[in-house]
Scaffold this active site. Structure first.
Site, PDB file in Angstrom:
ATOM      1  N   HIS A   1       0.869  -1.183   0.000  1.00  0.00           N
ATOM      2  CA  HIS A   1       0.000   0.000   0.000  1.00  0.00           C
ATOM      3  C   HIS A   1       0.907   1.235   0.000  1.00  0.00           C
ATOM      4  O   HIS A   1       2.149   1.098  -0.040  1.00  0.00           O
ATOM      5  CB  HIS A   1      -0.950  -0.019   1.199  1.00  0.00           C
ATOM      6  CG  HIS A   1      -0.269  -0.289   2.509  1.00  0.00           C
ATOM      7  ND1 HIS A   1       0.626   0.593   3.088  1.00  0.00           N
ATOM      8  CD2 HIS A   1      -0.326  -1.356   3.349  1.00  0.00           C
ATOM      9  CE1 HIS A   1       1.049   0.101   4.222  1.00  0.00           C
ATOM     10  NE2 HIS A   1       0.513  -1.087   4.405  1.00  0.00           N
TER      11      HIS A   1
ATOM     12  N   HIS B   1       4.069   1.331   2.193  1.00  0.00           N
ATOM     13  CA  HIS B   1       5.276   0.659   1.673  1.00  0.00           C
ATOM     14  C   HIS B   1       5.945   1.516   0.596  1.00  0.00           C
ATOM     15  O   HIS B   1       7.169   1.598   0.520  1.00  0.00           O
ATOM     16  CB  HIS B   1       4.912  -0.691   1.043  1.00  0.00           C
ATOM     17  CG  HIS B   1       4.347  -1.693   1.991  1.00  0.00           C
ATOM     18  ND1 HIS B   1       3.039  -2.112   1.936  1.00  0.00           N
ATOM     19  CD2 HIS B   1       4.908  -2.360   3.026  1.00  0.00           C
ATOM     20  CE1 HIS B   1       2.819  -3.015   2.883  1.00  0.00           C
ATOM     21  NE2 HIS B   1       3.931  -3.174   3.560  1.00  0.00           N
TER      22      HIS B   1
ATOM     23  N   GLU C   1       7.329   3.489  10.889  1.00  0.00           N
ATOM     24  CA  GLU C   1       7.159   3.783  12.328  1.00  0.00           C
ATOM     25  C   GLU C   1       5.855   3.234  12.873  1.00  0.00           C
ATOM     26  O   GLU C   1       5.645   3.241  14.074  1.00  0.00           O
ATOM     27  CB  GLU C   1       7.180   5.300  12.566  1.00  0.00           C
ATOM     28  CG  GLU C   1       8.559   5.847  12.753  1.00  0.00           C
ATOM     29  CD  GLU C   1       8.559   7.271  13.304  1.00  0.00           C
ATOM     30  OE1 GLU C   1       7.479   7.870  13.462  1.00  0.00           O
ATOM     31  OE2 GLU C   1       9.658   7.775  13.540  1.00  0.00           O
TER      32      GLU C   1
ATOM     33  N   ARG D   1      -3.358  -5.329   6.914  1.00  0.00           N
ATOM     34  CA  ARG D   1      -4.444  -6.048   7.603  1.00  0.00           C
ATOM     35  C   ARG D   1      -5.744  -5.246   7.632  1.00  0.00           C
ATOM     36  O   ARG D   1      -6.759  -5.779   8.086  1.00  0.00           O
ATOM     37  CB  ARG D   1      -4.018  -6.412   9.022  1.00  0.00           C
ATOM     38  CG  ARG D   1      -2.964  -7.530   9.059  1.00  0.00           C
ATOM     39  CD  ARG D   1      -2.693  -7.976  10.480  1.00  0.00           C
ATOM     40  NE  ARG D   1      -1.952  -9.216  10.560  1.00  0.00           N
ATOM     41  CZ  ARG D   1      -0.636  -9.305  10.802  1.00  0.00           C
ATOM     42  NH1 ARG D   1       0.082  -8.214  10.971  1.00  0.00           N
ATOM     43  NH2 ARG D   1      -0.032 -10.482  10.873  1.00  0.00           N
TER      44      ARG D   1
END
Ligand code: PAF
Length: 283
Positions: free
Chosen positions: A34, A37, A148, A187
């Site tokens: 997504h 990334h 992070e 997720r």
């Protein structure tokens, strides 16, 4: 973009890049890419000549009752996104190729791995540390970028790199959020549409704490209570933890020291789905 499946081929290629004095940037992922990334790739590109991304759903970091089997694996889509983001080398090994027969060596990062996610998922961080060290050995990166959002993971990788004298700079990248504030995560696809709406409570709670911090509030219990109350007011959200930890040892803070940096961390369950989020701040 080159795609490698074989660990030895990647390792030889990385060695060749090093001999050519190319700087290697590494973005480890489990796929289901997504924008979060892709922001890591952007940072890696700004710091290196060649960007390697790994896509590997690492069995070692999932507990027996966890979602290893159903973790999303949209590989063809990921390949296109990685190519579009400017990844130079995509490494996508099978578990057999990466771990081989008789595998029995693990990395334990003792203190950082114990609380919070480690308390709920006891073998998770040894799986993360072990696979990341293996991936570093294959990729030979000069810099590696981690989000992070998984603040405990980032802290653990930094600790491992320091403790084991790894010759790699670990960069933490800011959380990327959906327009309504939900932190991007592979997720999030597990959320029903009702849960998806309710999930914005994590960001709202963090933003309330941020306003209080900006207004000068430094009492840890007050800040934690504010976040807890906001989440508890949400119809189905269940808190696993809300805490404030320092960003080097991930130890819970009882008071905030001026000039030091902290994470206000939270983990919340919406039905079967666990969501993590945090606010990184300086006191
Ligand atoms: O953050 C992740 O996606 C994974 O934990 C990582 C770092 C790729 C290791 O499997």
């Amino acid at each position: 973009m080159k795609i490698f499946n074989d660990p030895k081929t990647l390792q030889s290629f990385s060695e060749m890049l090093r001999l050519q004095e190319k700087r290697i940037g590494f973005v480890p992922t489990m796929g289901a890419l997504h924008d979060g990334h892709l922001s890591l790739v952007k940072i890696a590109k700004s710091r290196a000549d060649v960007v390697v991304m790994s896509i590997f759903v690492n069995p070692l970091q999932f507990g027996k009752a966890e979602d290893f089997g159903k973790y999303p694996r949209p590989f063809e889509r990921d390949v296109e996104l990685a190519r579009f983001a400017g990844v130079d080398i995509l490494f996508a090994p099978s578990a057999e190729a990466l771990y081989g027969q008789g595998f029995q060596s693990f990395v334990e990062v003792e203190h950082v791995s114990k609380g919070f996610e480690g308390a709920i998922r006891p073998t998770h961080f040894r799986g993360v540390a072990t696979v990341v060290l293996k991936l570093f050995n294959l990729t030979k990166p000069h810099v590696a970028v981690f989000g992070e959002k998984d603040a405990q993971q980032l802290t653990l990788i930094r600790r491992m790199a320091t403790d084991l004298n790894l010759d790699v700079e670990i960069i933490g990248a800011p959380i990327v959020r959906e327009p309504d504030g939900l932190a991007m995560s592979s997720r999030n696809v597990y959320l029903t549409s009702e849960q998806r709406k309710e999930a914005t409570v994590l960001y709202r709670a963090l933003m309330q704490a941020k306003s209080q911090l900006d207004a000068g509030e430094r009492n840890v219990d007050v800040l934690k209570m504010l976040v807890t109350r906001t989440i508890q007011a949400s119809p189905t959200a269940l808190i696993d933890y809300v805490d404030i930890v320092d960003d080097d040892a991930f130890s819970p803070a009882t008071s905030l020291q001026s000039g030091k940096s902290y994470f206000l961390i939270l983990a919340v369950r919406l039905g079967e789905v666990r969501l993590l989020d945090n606010l990184h701040f300086s006191a």
